[in-house]
Write a protein that holds these residues in place. Structure first.
Motif, PDB file in Angstrom:
ATOM      1  N   LEU A   4      87.874  38.927  19.453  1.00 37.97           N
ATOM      2  CA  LEU A   4      88.826  40.098  19.463  1.00 37.97           C
ATOM      3  C   LEU A   4      90.256  39.411  19.442  1.00 37.97           C
ATOM      4  O   LEU A   4      90.684  38.515  19.946  1.00 37.97           O
ATOM      5  CB  LEU A   4      89.239  40.624  21.040  1.00 37.97           C
ATOM      6  N   SER A   5      90.916  40.128  18.477  1.00 37.81           N
ATOM      7  CA  SER A   5      91.999  39.750  17.276  1.00 37.81           C
ATOM      8  C   SER A   5      92.812  40.765  17.173  1.00 37.81           C
ATOM      9  O   SER A   5      92.362  41.297  17.039  1.00 37.81           O
ATOM     10  CB  SER A   5      91.895  38.698  16.216  1.00 37.81           C
ATOM     11  N   GLY A   6      94.086  40.011  17.370  1.00 40.14           N
ATOM     12  CA  GLY A   6      95.246  41.777  16.895  1.00 40.14           C
ATOM     13  C   GLY A   6      95.098  42.760  18.165  1.00 40.14           C
ATOM     14  O   GLY A   6      94.707  42.231  19.494  1.00 40.14           O
ATOM     15  N   LYS A   7      94.887  43.763  17.597  1.00 45.20           N
ATOM     16  CA  LYS A   7      94.759  44.883  18.055  1.00 45.20           C
ATOM     17  C   LYS A   7      93.450  45.133  18.636  1.00 45.20           C
ATOM     18  O   LYS A   7      93.701  45.479  19.832  1.00 45.20           O
ATOM     19  CB  LYS A   7      94.729  46.357  18.033  1.00 45.20           C
ATOM     20  N   GLY A   8      92.504  44.067  18.691  1.00 46.74           N
ATOM     21  CA  GLY A   8      91.296  44.108  19.527  1.00 46.74           C
ATOM     22  C   GLY A   8      90.937  43.677  20.347  1.00 46.74           C
ATOM     23  O   GLY A   8      90.562  43.831  21.299  1.00 46.74           O
ATOM     24  N   VAL A   9      92.192  42.792  21.380  1.00 46.30           N
ATOM     25  CA  VAL A   9      91.902  42.473  22.313  1.00 46.30           C
ATOM     26  C   VAL A   9      92.398  43.239  23.768  1.00 46.30           C
ATOM     27  O   VAL A   9      92.534  42.910  24.509  1.00 46.30           O
ATOM     28  CB  VAL A   9      93.453  40.993  22.637  1.00 46.30           C
ATOM     29  N   ASP A  10      93.180  44.594  23.074  1.00 42.31           N
ATOM     30  CA  ASP A  10      92.918  45.754  23.889  1.00 42.31           C
ATOM     31  C   ASP A  10      91.781  46.964  24.117  1.00 42.31           C
ATOM     32  O   ASP A  10      92.496  48.043  24.600  1.00 42.31           O
ATOM     33  CB  ASP A  10      94.270  46.753  23.244  1.00 42.31           C
ATOM     34  N   ILE A  11      90.795  45.949  23.410  1.00 40.16           N
ATOM     35  CA  ILE A  11      89.860  46.975  24.014  1.00 40.16           C
ATOM     36  C   ILE A  11      89.257  47.608  24.727  1.00 40.16           C
ATOM     37  O   ILE A  11      88.720  48.146  24.872  1.00 40.16           O
ATOM     38  CB  ILE A  11      88.484  46.089  23.030  1.00 40.16           C
TER      39      ILE A  11
END
Length: 106
Positions: free
Chosen positions: A36-43
């Motif tokens: 998870l990177s960038g906005k992906g860490v807000d999954i």
């Protein structure tokens, strides 16, 4: 097969379908590593009545999938990580890319 997935978005439908593929692949005997990177860490903050992203992510974990989350991206968001977003490094990201037979980015 070793499948690597890099998620950089929080669009509920896109992330949900990506996790569905990961779960299907695990059930076929493949190994899955999701970075998870960038906005992906807000999954783990995605809330959508139509797409249960958190539930799907938990199923991936329960089936043996591995999640890794960019520590810098988490730090920028003042997050300490979570079970779905464990703090990881650029080295981990590199290894997901290097070691995967196939790599998907969304």
């Amino acid at each position: 097969m070793k499948l690597g997935i890099v998620i950089t978005h929080t669009d509920p439908e896109t992330v949900f379908n990506t996790l569905r593929l990961a779960l299907y692949s695990l059930r076929q005997g493949d190994s899955i590593r999701i970075f998870l990177s960038g906005k992906g860490v807000d999954i783990d903050k995605i809330e959508d009545p139509q797409f249960d992203v958190k539930g799907q992510a938990q199923e991936v974990l329960d089936a043996g999938g591995e999640f890794l989350a960019c520590g810098t991206c988490l730090q920028l968001r003042k997050s300490g990580g979570s079970q779905i977003c464990p703090i990881s490094t650029l080295k981990d990201h590199y290894e997901v890319v290097r070691d995967s037979d196939k790599l998907i980015t969304v």
